[in-house]
Design a protein around this motif. Structure first.
Motif, PDB file in Angstrom:
ATOM      1  N   GLY A 139       0.735  -1.156  -0.146  1.00 44.89           N
ATOM      2  CA  GLY A 139      -0.008  -0.251  -0.127  1.00 44.89           C
ATOM      3  C   GLY A 139       0.857   1.230  -0.135  1.00 44.89           C
ATOM      4  O   GLY A 139       2.048   1.349  -0.073  1.00 44.89           O
ATOM      5  N   ILE A 140      -0.033   2.389   0.051  1.00 40.17           N
ATOM      6  CA  ILE A 140       0.730   3.670  -0.056  1.00 40.17           C
ATOM      7  C   ILE A 140       0.879   4.038   1.606  1.00 40.17           C
ATOM      8  O   ILE A 140      -0.089   4.305   2.274  1.00 40.17           O
ATOM      9  CB  ILE A 140      -0.168   4.739  -0.799  1.00 40.17           C
ATOM     10  CG1 ILE A 140      -0.114   4.486  -2.164  1.00 40.17           C
ATOM     11  CG2 ILE A 140       0.349   6.108  -0.488  1.00 40.17           C
ATOM     12  CD1 ILE A 140      -1.332   5.303  -3.006  1.00 40.17           C
ATOM     13  N   ARG A 141       1.958   4.178   1.984  1.00 39.82           N
ATOM     14  CA  ARG A 141       2.361   4.502   3.363  1.00 39.82           C
ATOM     15  C   ARG A 141       2.658   5.961   3.745  1.00 39.82           C
ATOM     16  O   ARG A 141       2.781   6.515   3.000  1.00 39.82           O
ATOM     17  CB  ARG A 141       3.697   3.724   3.966  1.00 39.82           C
ATOM     18  CG  ARG A 141       3.818   2.239   3.333  1.00 39.82           C
ATOM     19  CD  ARG A 141       2.585   1.358   4.012  1.00 39.82           C
ATOM     20  NE  ARG A 141       2.646   1.182   5.324  1.00 39.82           N
ATOM     21  CZ  ARG A 141       1.833   0.034   5.716  1.00 39.82           C
ATOM     22  NH1 ARG A 141       1.549  -0.994   5.020  1.00 39.82           N
ATOM     23  NH2 ARG A 141       1.702  -0.119   7.056  1.00 39.82           N
ATOM     24  N   LEU A 205      -4.153   1.190   6.237  1.00 41.60           N
ATOM     25  CA  LEU A 205      -3.834   1.548   4.829  1.00 41.60           C
ATOM     26  C   LEU A 205      -5.485   2.087   4.287  1.00 41.60           C
ATOM     27  O   LEU A 205      -5.313   3.121   3.526  1.00 41.60           O
ATOM     28  CB  LEU A 205      -3.538   0.434   4.016  1.00 41.60           C
ATOM     29  CG  LEU A 205      -2.055   0.014   4.044  1.00 41.60           C
ATOM     30  CD1 LEU A 205      -1.735  -1.280   3.437  1.00 41.60           C
ATOM     31  CD2 LEU A 205      -1.164   1.060   3.894  1.00 41.60           C
ATOM     32  N   ARG A 208      -5.678   5.610   5.187  1.00 49.02           N
ATOM     33  CA  ARG A 208      -4.666   6.508   4.865  1.00 49.02           C
ATOM     34  C   ARG A 208      -4.340   7.198   6.103  1.00 49.02           C
ATOM     35  O   ARG A 208      -4.169   8.411   6.145  1.00 49.02           O
ATOM     36  CB  ARG A 208      -5.114   7.398   3.815  1.00 49.02           C
ATOM     37  CG  ARG A 208      -5.544   6.679   2.403  1.00 49.02           C
ATOM     38  CD  ARG A 208      -5.610   7.350   1.330  1.00 49.02           C
ATOM     39  NE  ARG A 208      -5.761   6.906   0.204  1.00 49.02           N
ATOM     40  CZ  ARG A 208      -5.871   7.322  -1.215  1.00 49.02           C
ATOM     41  NH1 ARG A 208      -5.569   8.507  -1.361  1.00 49.02           N
ATOM     42  NH2 ARG A 208      -6.195   6.639  -2.213  1.00 49.02           N
TER      43      ARG A 208
END
Length: 248
Positions: A139-141, A205, A208
């Motif tokens: 994922g976008i960390r 995640l 966010r």
């Protein structure tokens, strides 16, 4: 410097009242009970035995002078960083795993030896899942991520509180169902810990989230675990809908 709050109590947590997107919502007509019994649910002799063994584990503090506790800590390092030699039980290297300082033993004071056992069980039993979360591979960390090891201690503490393990008998359906699961598998608490860690990271995640939202994420994880443990068709730890997260 990474500083996570001390192990959380229910009153410390805030957050949404539903799991993200209903991802693990079981679409069935099975009823989820949410009532409590003042005198607790009755237990079979086997359930009493398994519960007492688990309680005995809860009462073991982490002791940095005990050789077996030292060995467990070294084993956790070796499972996490097999190609990197540990320079000592007190070392700046520990911060790479998400401990608050150079001496992990100070973080264990909040939850005891069982929190180290949980982490080590996770690393040994589900190494792929463990490493995905440790190294934040999916994922976008966030720019400011949660510290892995200290988050793990908070998850241990959350489960103990959620399951009311210090009570003589479970007083709610989720606790009673967990004891039933425990009678089928003595490692159920450790496996539930692994599931909870994976659920928490998935929630992180999906939201966010960033560091200051950790309590909110942990609360959302707890709500979903409580919901799944109240499902009437959950008889084994493998029946929990979120169990499959460990193998994704």
């Amino acid at each position: 410097m990474w500083i996570l709050t001390p192990p959380l109590t229910t009153n410390d947590m805030v957050g949404p009242r539903a799991w993200f997107g209903g991802l693990f919502y079981r679409n069935s007509h099975k009823r989820c009970g949410n009532y409590e019994k003042t005198n607790g649910y009755p237990l079979t002799p086997l359930q009493e035995q398994r519960l007492q063994r688990l309680k005995d584990r809860l009462n073991v503090p982490f002791d940095e002078t005990r050789p077996d506790h030292q060995d467990a800590l070294k084993a956790l390092w070796n499972a996490s960083f097999p190609e990197t030699n540990l320079t000592g039980l007190v070392s700046e290297q520990w911060k790479d795993m998400g401990w608050q300082g150079a001496n992990p033993s100070t973080d264990f004071r909040g939850c005891g030896f069982i929190s180290l056992e949980n982490l080590l069980f996770f690393a040994r039993t589900y190494p792929a899942s463990f490493r995905r979360i440790l190294f934040k591979q999916e994922g976008i960390r966030a720019a400011w991520e949660y510290p892995f090891a200290v988050a793990g201690i908070n998850i241990s503490f959350m489960l103990i509180q959620m399951l009311d393990l210090y009570s003589e008998k479970p007083k709610n359906l989720r606790g009673a169902n967990f004891i039933r699961i425990l009678s089928e598998d003595e490692e159920a608490f450790d496996v539930l810990y692994c599931i909870a860690f994976q659920m928490m990271d998935a929630q992180w995640l999906a939201m966010r989230a960033s560091y200051l939202q950790f309590n909110e994420v942990l609360q959302a994880t707890r709500i979903q675990l409580e919901r799944e443990l109240r499902l009437e068709d959950v008889h084994r730890i493998q029946d929990l809908p979120a169990y499959n997260l460990l193998y994704k």
